[in-house]
Write a protein that holds these residues in place. Structure first.
Motif, mmCIF file in Angstrom:
data_model
loop_
_atom_site.group_PDB
_atom_site.id
_atom_site.type_symbol
_atom_site.label_atom_id
_atom_site.label_comp_id
_atom_site.label_asym_id
_atom_site.label_seq_id
_atom_site.Cartn_x
_atom_site.Cartn_y
_atom_site.Cartn_z
ATOM 1 N N ASP A 184 0.827 -1.203 0.000
ATOM 2 C CA ASP A 184 0.000 0.000 0.000
ATOM 3 C C ASP A 184 0.868 1.263 0.000
ATOM 4 O O ASP A 184 2.099 1.201 -0.060
ATOM 5 N N ALA A 185 0.203 2.419 0.088
ATOM 6 C CA ALA A 185 0.902 3.702 -0.021
ATOM 7 C C ALA A 185 1.933 3.907 1.094
ATOM 8 O O ALA A 185 2.975 4.532 0.874
ATOM 9 N N ALA A 186 1.653 3.385 2.295
ATOM 10 C CA ALA A 186 2.608 3.541 3.402
ATOM 11 C C ALA A 186 3.909 2.802 3.104
ATOM 12 O O ALA A 186 5.002 3.294 3.388
ATOM 13 N N ILE A 187 3.785 1.607 2.512
ATOM 14 C CA ILE A 187 4.975 0.841 2.126
ATOM 15 C C ILE A 187 5.698 1.566 0.992
ATOM 16 O O ILE A 187 6.935 1.630 0.966
ATOM 17 N N GLU A 188 4.940 2.114 0.051
ATOM 18 C CA GLU A 188 5.540 2.877 -1.046
ATOM 19 C C GLU A 188 6.396 4.024 -0.512
ATOM 20 O O GLU A 188 7.499 4.275 -1.005
ATOM 21 N N ASP A 189 5.868 4.722 0.519
ATOM 22 C CA ASP A 189 6.607 5.849 1.105
ATOM 23 C C ASP A 189 7.935 5.382 1.709
ATOM 24 O O ASP A 189 8.963 6.058 1.579
ATOM 25 N N LYS A 190 7.895 4.219 2.386
ATOM 26 C CA LYS A 190 9.119 3.686 2.995
ATOM 27 C C LYS A 190 10.155 3.341 1.929
ATOM 28 O O LYS A 190 11.347 3.638 2.081
ATOM 29 N N ILE A 191 9.694 2.723 0.857
ATOM 30 C CA ILE A 191 10.614 2.282 -0.188
ATOM 31 C C ILE A 191 11.250 3.473 -0.896
ATOM 32 O O ILE A 191 12.467 3.525 -1.087
ATOM 33 N N ARG A 192 10.419 4.447 -1.294
ATOM 34 C CA ARG A 192 10.969 5.566 -2.069
ATOM 35 C C ARG A 192 11.859 6.473 -1.221
ATOM 36 O O ARG A 192 12.678 7.220 -1.750
ATOM 37 N N ALA A 193 11.705 6.398 0.107
ATOM 38 C CA ALA A 193 12.569 7.186 0.984
ATOM 39 C C ALA A 193 13.978 6.600 1.064
ATOM 40 O O ALA A 193 14.937 7.298 1.374
ATOM 41 N N LYS A 194 14.101 5.280 0.765
ATOM 42 C CA LYS A 194 15.385 4.601 0.920
ATOM 43 C C LYS A 194 16.058 4.195 -0.387
ATOM 44 O O LYS A 194 17.285 4.110 -0.449
ATOM 45 N N TYR A 195 15.246 3.945 -1.419
ATOM 46 C CA TYR A 195 15.806 3.359 -2.631
ATOM 47 C C TYR A 195 15.411 4.131 -3.888
ATOM 48 O O TYR A 195 14.453 4.912 -3.881
ATOM 49 N N ASP A 196 16.131 3.847 -4.942
ATOM 50 C CA ASP A 196 15.798 4.392 -6.264
ATOM 51 C C ASP A 196 14.670 3.543 -6.839
ATOM 52 O O ASP A 196 14.876 2.386 -7.197
ATOM 53 N N VAL A 197 13.487 4.104 -6.910
ATOM 54 C CA VAL A 197 12.332 3.347 -7.397
ATOM 55 C C VAL A 197 12.014 3.628 -8.859
ATOM 56 O O VAL A 197 11.055 3.078 -9.405
ATOM 57 N N ALA A 198 12.783 4.479 -9.499
ATOM 58 C CA ALA A 198 12.545 4.774 -10.917
ATOM 59 C C ALA A 198 12.598 3.472 -11.703
ATOM 60 O O ALA A 198 13.497 2.649 -11.513
ATOM 61 N N ALA A 199 11.620 3.264 -12.583
ATOM 62 C CA ALA A 199 11.551 2.009 -13.326
ATOM 63 C C ALA A 199 10.888 2.213 -14.679
ATOM 64 O O ALA A 199 10.033 3.087 -14.836
ATOM 65 N N THR A 200 11.293 1.380 -15.628
ATOM 66 C CA THR A 200 10.691 1.419 -16.963
ATOM 67 C C THR A 200 9.268 0.892 -16.920
ATOM 68 O O THR A 200 8.355 1.457 -17.535
ATOM 69 N N VAL A 201 9.074 -0.209 -16.188
ATOM 70 C CA VAL A 201 7.771 -0.876 -16.110
ATOM 71 C C VAL A 201 7.360 -0.990 -14.644
ATOM 72 O O VAL A 201 8.134 -1.449 -13.805
ATOM 73 N N LEU A 202 6.132 -0.565 -14.354
ATOM 74 C CA LEU A 202 5.583 -0.662 -12.997
ATOM 75 C C LEU A 202 4.377 -1.578 -12.996
ATOM 76 O O LEU A 202 3.426 -1.361 -13.753
ATOM 77 N N LYS A 203 4.446 -2.650 -12.169
ATOM 78 C CA LYS A 203 3.256 -3.445 -11.914
ATOM 79 C C LYS A 203 2.635 -2.828 -10.674
ATOM 80 O O LYS A 203 3.123 -2.985 -9.572
ATOM 81 N N ASN A 204 1.545 -2.086 -10.864
ATOM 82 C CA ASN A 204 0.959 -1.321 -9.770
ATOM 83 C C ASN A 204 0.489 -2.217 -8.628
ATOM 84 O O ASN A 204 0.009 -3.337 -8.845
ATOM 85 N N GLY A 205 0.609 -1.692 -7.418
ATOM 86 C CA GLY A 205 0.215 -2.440 -6.242
ATOM 87 C C GLY A 205 -1.285 -2.608 -6.114
ATOM 88 O O GLY A 205 -2.071 -1.750 -6.519
ATOM 89 N N HIS A 206 -1.674 -3.758 -5.555
ATOM 90 C CA HIS A 206 -3.054 -4.039 -5.139
ATOM 91 C C HIS A 206 -4.078 -3.812 -6.249
ATOM 92 O O HIS A 206 -5.122 -3.216 -6.037
ATOM 93 N N HIS A 207 -3.729 -4.271 -7.461
ATOM 94 C CA HIS A 207 -4.690 -4.324 -8.573
ATOM 95 C C HIS A 207 -5.272 -2.966 -8.964
ATOM 96 O O HIS A 207 -6.382 -2.885 -9.488
ATOM 97 N N GLY A 208 -4.525 -1.894 -8.695
ATOM 98 C CA GLY A 208 -5.019 -0.560 -9.049
ATOM 99 C C GLY A 208 -5.933 0.036 -8.001
ATOM 100 O O GLY A 208 -6.662 0.993 -8.280
#
Length: 356
Positions: A184-208
């Motif tokens: 979910d969005a809270a996990i997204e916030d944790k990840i983008r705060a620590k890592y480079d999340v830029a990507a060519t292809v994104l499989k969106n979380g939780h079915h949109g």
């Protein structure tokens, strides 16, 4: 010095005499398939070196589709199977997969689920003596020497199974894939705060769902391609319009499994291309070529009498459940307020969604 110079000249000459097919060999291709498994997730990664990894297996009802798809792509064995989290729409089909293919490594979120499906899956892994491991943040998955596959999130102690989701970033030279599970969005916030999340292809979380794919996160990822995996006419309202709008705002081309069916992204590490099995829900087929030979006359078929069949009674809709564990056996993602099975006592966070 003269000796080394002579060796260098000989080496250059040998290279120049190589057959053109070897000297100009094209880079091996990576293929990532996003399977149409209804309201669920299943992703097959076919690495440039020939190894295969399956991330999730959809629901039990779609397990046959997953097995057939893998066989159609020439898969003989699976080097890795990853269960992002133990919800039925992600692991339901894996038992059939494990029975159909040899599996070398199984990577699990470690989040314990009380469902019979999860218990049966663990039992089968043990019976087949498959190497089992629990994902840890920053783990590397050694699928291919030319790829980097890292775990950006995993939490076996998460209170919610979605929060336990394994998030993977797979990189092949300049082309990358971010696979979000049901984070979910809270996990997204944790990840983008620590890592480079830029990507060519994104499989969106939780079915949109609007619980994921926040505007800030999508702006950080800036995908060229976005994949929304969900079931047609699902009762959850997936995907939410806000998510599609956010993807459009960053210039992403969005593909949806109910409309595009199986979606394949092919890459040589520099460029990428997307192909789909359907267009607007209809199978994509090559145009038929006209034959110059007159077809033979068809024999006249004898009329076939259809056997009389009794009408099949409609199944009853169950609405009463003891608890969330009981409810999730029928509704894996929980139910929204207004659904016949919704009970306020099961809506712990009072967000209008019970047992999510």
């Amino acid at each position: 010095m003269k000796k080394y110079f002579s060796i260098l000249i000989a080496f250059i000459l040998a290279i120049s005499l190589l057959p053109a097919s070897i000297a100009n060999a094209a880079p091996a291709e990576l293929k990532v398939h996003f399977l149409d498994v209804g309201q669920g997730d299943s992703i097959l990664i076919q690495a440039p070196g020939g190894k295969s990894m399956l991330v999730d297996g959809g629901t039990k009802a779609n397990s046959g589709k997953v097995v057939s798809f893998l066989k159609s792509k020439g898969v003989k064995k699976l080097d890795y199977v990853v269960a992002t989290h133990p919800d039925a729409d992600h692991i339901g089909g894996l038992i059939t997969v494990l029975n159909a293919f040899p599996v070398t490594n199984f990577i699990d979120s470690g989040h314990v689920h009380t469902s019979q499906t999860y218990y049966d899956l663990l039992t089968l892994i043990d019976k087949k003596n498959i190497k089992f491991s629990v994902a840890q943040e920053l783990d590397k998955i050694a699928l291919d020497p030319n790829m980097i596959i890292r775990v950006l999130h995993a939490d076996e102690n998460a209170k919610d199974s979605n929060d336990a989701s394994i998030v993977l970033k797979a990189t092949y030279n300049k082309v990358s894939f971010l696979l979000m599970g049901d984070a979910d969005a809270a996990i997204e916030d944790k990840i983008r705060a620590k890592y480079d999340v830029a990507a060519t292809v994104l499989k969106n979380g939780h079915h949109g769902s609007d619980t994921s794919s926040s505007a800030a996160f999508i702006n950080n990822v800036k995908p060229s391609v976005a994949i929304l995996s969900y079931g047609k006419n699902n009762s959850y309202g997936h995907p939410h319009l806000a998510i599609e709008s956010r993807l459009k705002n960053v210039g992403a081309k969005t593909y949806k499994t109910p409309l595009d069916c199986d979606i394949t992204v092919t890459s040589n590490g520099v460029k990428h291309a997307v192909s789909t099995a359907c267009k607007d829900g209809k199978k994509v087929t090559a145009p038929a070529t006209k034959s110059t030979v007159n077809p033979a006359p068809k024999p006249i078929a004898k009329p076939v009498t259809k056997p009389v069949t009794k009408p099949v009674p409609k199944p009853s809709i169950r609405t009463n459940f003891k608890n969330c564990t009981d409810l999730r056996t029928v509704h894996p993602a929980g139910v929204a307020k207004g659904h016949p099975a919704y009970q306020s006592k099961m809506d712990r966070d009072k967000d209008g969604w019970a047992c999510e």
